[in-house]
Scaffold this active site. Sequence first.
Site, short mmCIF file in Angstrom:
data_model
loop_
_atom_site.label_atom_id
_atom_site.label_comp_id
_atom_site.label_asym_id
_atom_site.label_seq_id
_atom_site.Cartn_x
_atom_site.Cartn_y
_atom_site.Cartn_z
N LYS A 138 41.58 37.07 36.52
CA LYS A 138 41.20 38.44 36.77
C LYS A 138 42.35 39.22 37.15
CE LYS A 138 40.55 41.21 39.62
NZ LYS A 138 41.43 42.24 39.66
N GLY A 179 43.36 39.07 50.88
CA GLY A 179 43.46 37.49 50.79
C GLY A 179 42.52 36.86 52.13
N GLU A 215 48.72 33.91 48.26
CA GLU A 215 49.94 34.37 48.29
C GLU A 215 50.15 35.53 48.55
OE1 GLU A 215 52.87 32.83 47.54
OE2 GLU A 215 52.24 30.69 46.85
N SER A 263 64.00 33.94 43.95
CA SER A 263 62.63 33.53 43.44
C SER A 263 63.38 32.66 42.06
CB SER A 263 61.81 34.57 42.97
OG SER A 263 60.95 34.95 43.73
P1 NAP Z 1 45.52 43.98 46.44
O1 NAP Z 1 45.23 45.17 46.75
O2 NAP Z 1 45.17 42.80 47.60
O3 NAP Z 1 45.17 43.45 45.18
C1 NAP Z 1 45.63 42.18 44.59
C2 NAP Z 1 44.26 41.61 43.40
O4 NAP Z 1 43.26 41.63 44.29
C3 NAP Z 1 43.99 42.74 42.38
O5 NAP Z 1 43.65 41.97 41.38
C4 NAP Z 1 43.05 43.59 42.92
O6 NAP Z 1 42.32 44.18 42.09
C5 NAP Z 1 42.08 42.48 43.75
N1 NAP Z 1 41.38 43.15 44.82
C6 NAP Z 1 41.72 44.24 45.41
N2 NAP Z 1 40.56 44.45 46.29
C7 NAP Z 1 39.86 43.43 46.26
C8 NAP Z 1 38.51 42.90 46.81
N3 NAP Z 1 37.87 43.90 47.79
N4 NAP Z 1 37.96 41.90 46.38
C9 NAP Z 1 38.43 41.33 45.50
N5 NAP Z 1 39.53 41.49 44.76
C10 NAP Z 1 40.28 42.74 45.17
O7 NAP Z 1 47.08 43.86 46.33
P2 NAP Z 1 48.03 44.97 45.64
O8 NAP Z 1 48.12 46.25 46.19
O9 NAP Z 1 47.61 44.78 44.28
O10 NAP Z 1 49.46 43.96 45.44
C11 NAP Z 1 50.18 44.37 46.74
C12 NAP Z 1 50.26 43.21 47.63
O11 NAP Z 1 50.46 41.77 47.05
C13 NAP Z 1 51.39 43.21 48.45
O12 NAP Z 1 50.91 42.88 49.82
C14 NAP Z 1 52.22 41.88 48.24
O13 NAP Z 1 53.07 41.72 49.25
C15 NAP Z 1 51.21 41.05 47.59
N6 NAP Z 1 51.98 39.96 46.88
C16 NAP Z 1 52.54 38.98 47.25
C17 NAP Z 1 52.99 37.93 46.35
C18 NAP Z 1 53.17 36.57 47.03
O14 NAP Z 1 53.57 36.01 45.96
N7 NAP Z 1 53.08 36.19 48.14
C19 NAP Z 1 53.24 38.42 45.11
C20 NAP Z 1 52.93 39.67 44.71
C21 NAP Z 1 52.57 40.53 45.55
P3 NAP Z 1 42.63 45.79 41.85
O15 NAP Z 1 43.93 46.09 41.47
O16 NAP Z 1 41.70 45.72 40.32
O17 NAP Z 1 41.95 46.45 42.65
#
Ligand code: NAP
Length: 590
Positions: A287, A348, A365, A554
Amino acid sequence: MKRFILLFGFTLAIKCFAGEAKDEQIHNCPFCMLPIDNVGPPKHLENDTISGFGMNVSQRRSMFKAMGAHRFFQHHHSHIHPHQHQQPHHQKKKRSMICTRFSCRNLASFSVLPKGAQSYVNGKWVPAASGKIFDVYNPYSNELLTKAPDCEVTDAKQAVKAARDAFEHWSLGTTAKQRGAILQKWAQIITEKEKEMGEILTKEMGKPWPEARGEVLFSAGYFEWYAGEARRIYGQIVPSASPNREHFHIREPIGVVAMITPWNFPSAMIARKASAALAAGCSVIVKPAHETPLSALALAQTSEEAGMPAGVFNVLTTSAENLPGISRYLCETTDVDCVSFTGSTRVGKLLLSQSASTVKRVCLELGGNAPFIVFESADLDLAVKGTMSAKVRGSGQTCVSANRIFVHEKIHDKYLDKLKAAVAQQVVGDGMDSKTTQGPLINGKAVEKVEFLLDDALKKGAHLVCGGKRTAASCFQPTIITNVSNNMEIAHTEIFGPIIAIQSFNNEADVLRRANDSRVGLAGYLFSQNMAQIHRVTRRMQVGMIGVNEGLMSCVEAAFGGVKESGLGREGGPQGIDEFTQWKYICVQH
Ligand code: NAP
């Protein structure tokens, strides 16, 4: 005249395809007739601060040569100009200006995308059962790129059923060698299509095309790596205390894995998980983020071309509206054995709690707040180069982005001067423009967050050294601030934008205490030439990964992941397989 232009254009295009165009010549775009910038690989791409992903300078040079970045062979205009909501770049400029776009293709012409708004389930392209769709935008131009199916729980159930049905054959009916061969083929196809897949990535996410292509090749690297690792999922035979018993430990695939991935690496964050899971024998439902569904769909198309059996790799797109329902279902259903998530710590934690009811494996992650320490003995050129890679890549929207930069007070000003010079080289703009080194942020909300953090820091005493302004649309200037202190929001929040926030320090113990003063611990960086100090500090930094004199660590061979609230488990490297396998103990009496 019109005919002449067309004829001239096509002749030139054919020559160029045939590789006859000379690097030294200045060409005109056969369609708009503007001169094509003949600069060759842009200077910023010649050094290794930006595109990265484990490619050295010469590999990158050959990539650019292969790309023909300085030529126009990809320069096809669509009938509707991509910048519908902005003045088209060609019109904006006078005819004497130089056309610097890598390409102006329309997404409909991309072979790796479905024809229409369709997800990929059970080896077929299918619309959402409800027929609903959602819009996908280009973050630079706000142009509507395309529409994707807005799947709901009904569709997710179909995808889970397909993955469940496919699991037995994939895990038990194929050998590791056969799975590896499909993954290897997939890597090869992605590599062949990296220009196209990179362009899709730039258009939906915004990062400069060379950087996007680096990410696509990075994805191919994961499939290649795990194609090999599939055959190295070893078990154990442990000597028994009884003469008539044998103890075997074997590793089995965990089962059906649901993967939820973010927009900042729309291709690589899927590849890093899926490659390992598939190598282990799991089946997968992805997804992707609603902002960037296209790279995921392109992966589905290439998986099919690689010979992936139906149902083993599925991609389900959904809008933000339907997302909570789908993700709750994926976490709570007993038909999914593992949820693998990359994204924010906030989401998460939510998925972890939703998965508790079925005690399924959850791989997380999550976010970071990386400390980046420049000690007194550091090679400052290296430290500045490292800062640029760790901070400017992806416009600062990476989880390993240098968030808190600590510089020893004795070298603070020298480091700052060099950093200012490097930042001044950055060109913010459209990722498909060859001059761009830094793309837009993902959306207006992301810019507002950066503006808020900057404003708060400046109000509380930080000094603005350069930048600080939103430019076009979602673009934000690379910005340096100094005199950052702990009472500022920016010292505790993952910035996810191009602000280089510098604090000074004067002793090792103090900077370590400040670096570790965070509930997350993903990446950390240190620059020093003092070997004893390097060992002391790496042992004491509370993070999952450390770059020593390196801002871009990375790579497919290494284990990626964090400590504290940065996640659970590791992806990539030999460890990445662990997430998707479980041990089975077999006791044989004879
Ligand atoms: P996010 O808001 O947590 O979204 C990540 C994924 O989760 C997306 O597919 C999003 O879908 C989905 N999501 C959002 N709200 C959700 C909910 N309530 N229930 C289930 N799924 C949900 O994060 P982001 O803004 O896309 O990405 C940035 C974050 O990711 C940062 O904190 C970054 O550090 C972290 N990140 C970590 C890594 C790692 O390897 N540790 C790598 C990359 C990014 P939608 O986008 O469709 O809302």
